[in-house]
Design an enzyme around this catalytic site. Structure first.
Site, PDB file in Angstrom:
ATOM      1  N   PRO A  87      -3.426   3.798   3.373  1.00  0.00           N
ATOM      2  CA  PRO A  87      -2.035   4.191   3.627  1.00  0.00           C
ATOM      3  C   PRO A  87      -1.791   4.521   5.106  1.00  0.00           C
ATOM      4  CG  PRO A  87      -2.953   5.441   1.773  1.00  0.00           C
ATOM      5  CD  PRO A  87      -4.090   4.718   2.428  1.00  0.00           C
ATOM      6  N   GLU A 114      -9.511  10.323  -2.625  1.00  0.00           N
ATOM      7  CA  GLU A 114      -8.598  10.660  -1.520  1.00  0.00           C
ATOM      8  C   GLU A 114      -8.860   9.814  -0.284  1.00  0.00           C
ATOM      9  OE1 GLU A 114      -5.752  12.571  -1.564  1.00  0.00           O
ATOM     10  OE2 GLU A 114      -6.266  12.368  -3.687  1.00  0.00           O
ATOM     11  N   ARG A 152      -2.956 -18.312   1.329  1.00  0.00           N
ATOM     12  CA  ARG A 152      -1.812 -19.223   1.366  1.00  0.00           C
ATOM     13  C   ARG A 152      -1.627 -19.888   2.732  1.00  0.00           C
ATOM     14  NH1 ARG A 152       2.041 -18.787  -2.377  1.00  0.00           N
ATOM     15  NH2 ARG A 152       3.574 -19.501  -0.866  1.00  0.00           N
ATOM     16  N   ASP A 167       7.194 -22.078   3.662  1.00  0.00           N
ATOM     17  CA  ASP A 167       6.733 -20.710   3.875  1.00  0.00           C
ATOM     18  C   ASP A 167       6.953 -20.250   5.313  1.00  0.00           C
ATOM     19  OD1 ASP A 167       5.936 -20.042   1.359  1.00  0.00           O
ATOM     20  OD2 ASP A 167       3.985 -19.288   1.997  1.00  0.00           O
TER      21      ASP A 167
HETATM   22  C1  9D3 Z   1      -2.578  13.736  -0.787  1.00  0.00           C
HETATM   23  C2  9D3 Z   1      -1.944  12.414  -0.849  1.00  0.00           C
HETATM   24  N1  9D3 Z   1      -2.888  11.441  -1.327  1.00  0.00           N
HETATM   25  C3  9D3 Z   1      -2.626  11.042  -2.715  1.00  0.00           C
HETATM   26  C4  9D3 Z   1      -1.223  11.010  -3.157  1.00  0.00           C
HETATM   27  C5  9D3 Z   1      -2.974  10.368  -0.352  1.00  0.00           C
HETATM   28  C6  9D3 Z   1      -3.465   9.074  -0.847  1.00  0.00           C
HETATM   29  C7  9D3 Z   1      -4.824   8.832  -0.956  1.00  0.00           C
HETATM   30  C8  9D3 Z   1      -5.263   7.602  -1.398  1.00  0.00           C
HETATM   31  C9  9D3 Z   1      -2.575   8.071  -1.162  1.00  0.00           C
HETATM   32  C10 9D3 Z   1      -3.026   6.826  -1.612  1.00  0.00           C
HETATM   33  C11 9D3 Z   1      -4.374   6.618  -1.723  1.00  0.00           C
HETATM   34  C12 9D3 Z   1      -4.855   5.312  -2.186  1.00  0.00           C
HETATM   35  N2  9D3 Z   1      -4.136   4.187  -1.547  1.00  0.00           N
HETATM   36  C13 9D3 Z   1      -4.770   3.230  -0.899  1.00  0.00           C
HETATM   37  O1  9D3 Z   1      -5.982   3.216  -0.839  1.00  0.00           O
HETATM   38  C14 9D3 Z   1      -4.003   2.203  -0.209  1.00  0.00           C
HETATM   39  C15 9D3 Z   1      -2.589   2.021  -0.038  1.00  0.00           C
HETATM   40  C16 9D3 Z   1      -1.463   2.771  -0.512  1.00  0.00           C
HETATM   41  O2  9D3 Z   1      -1.540   3.781  -1.228  1.00  0.00           O
HETATM   42  N3  9D3 Z   1      -0.208   2.326  -0.133  1.00  0.00           N
HETATM   43  C17 9D3 Z   1      -0.016   1.225   0.630  1.00  0.00           C
HETATM   44  N4  9D3 Z   1      -1.033   0.506   1.085  1.00  0.00           N
HETATM   45  C18 9D3 Z   1      -2.305   0.918   0.738  1.00  0.00           C
HETATM   46  S1  9D3 Z   1      -3.685   0.146   1.227  1.00  0.00           S
HETATM   47  C19 9D3 Z   1      -4.682   1.206   0.443  1.00  0.00           C
END
Ligand code: 9D3
Length: 249
Positions: A87, A114, A152, A167
């Protein structure tokens, strides 16, 4: 192109055996290799996570099994670029995907819980990407998106009917509406121009719809591009027709 996948849930990637990516695998345009950190653990319970320093909810993926999985993945493809789906990454766009598609291979690092011990990210990761501003449960579904989008772009991956030229618009313009048989559904017909066989008229109609819908639904995309005088004319016409139709009805 080889995608090395570091994940404790490799079964999720069975989804890649379908459709365009499935065909690319069969044609050997891409190969996938899996490295499960759990198979590289050195503790009796095969644990891949531990509690966070500083406290708080959730668990963190530990360094040792990730490093051992990464060593194996790198030995398999030493030139691969290491990508961490997270994220905190830069948002993936079609323009980034197109640039990445010339690479010789990737190692995709997938976090669960996490996240991953930050020192592993610092030491091993070349680039960090997110797939958008919403929460999913781990990196795997983001990796599926990454692999699909990059595959792709590889020459030969798309069938003849599904050409890469079409595309080339994606990312900066929305698609025009599509119709197929039957001709009437619940009293709704299809635009006359699509039945009249005038191919240049059809191309103009599609361009106009594409511009019009982008203007209506994604004005942010249009603000980033310069329209040709021709395109500006079709968009103005689309907008003018909207005004006519809304004053008629
Ligand atoms: C304390 C907040 N956490 C949980 C709500 C943060 C959190 C940790 C791990 C939020 C998401 C994740 C897992 N997400 C991913 O590994 C992830 C992801 C995403 O959540 N949104 C957009 N792209 C990606 S790429 C990997």
């Amino acid at each position: 192109m080889n995608f090395g996948v570091i994940s404790i849930f490799p079964e999720i990637f069975l989804a890649l055996n379908y459709g365009i990516v499935g065909r690319a695998i069969q044609q050997q345009l891409i190969t996938l290799s899996y490295w499960n950190p759990r198979d590289f653990t050195q503790n009796k319970h095969r644990r891949v996570d531990d509690r966070p320093y500083g406290g708080g909810a959730g668990m963190v993926m530990t360094y040792q099994p990730l490093q051992a999985a990464m060593d194996a993945a790198k030995q398999h493809n030493p030139l691969a670029k290491v990508i961490y789906l997270s994220p905190q990454g830069k948002t993936l766009t079609q323009s980034l995907v197109t640039q990445l598609a010339v690479s010789s291979g990737f190692i995709l690092l997938n976090g669960r819980y996490e996240g991953i011990d930050e020192r592993f990210i610092d030491n091993m990761v070349d680039e960090e990407y997110s797939i958008g501003d919403y929460v999913i449960s781990g990196g795997e579904f983001a990796s599926l998106v990454f692999i699909d989008a990059v595959t792709r772009c590889i020459p030969g991956a798309l069938g003849h009917e599904d050409s890469a030229v079409q595309d080339s618009f994606t990312g900066d313009r929305l698609d025009y509406p599509h119709y197929t048989r039957p001709e009437i559904i619940a009293g709704k017909s299809i635009p006359d121009v699509l039945k009249q066989g005038d191919h240049s008229a059809i191309l103009r109609w599609r361009l106009k719809q594409s511009l019009g819908r982008t203007w209506q639904r994604r004005p942010d995309l249009l603000e980033k591009q310069r329209l040709t005088p021709e395109e500006k004319k079709w968009l103005d016409e689309f907008i003018a027709e909207l005004t006519i139709n809304s004053s008629t009805f």
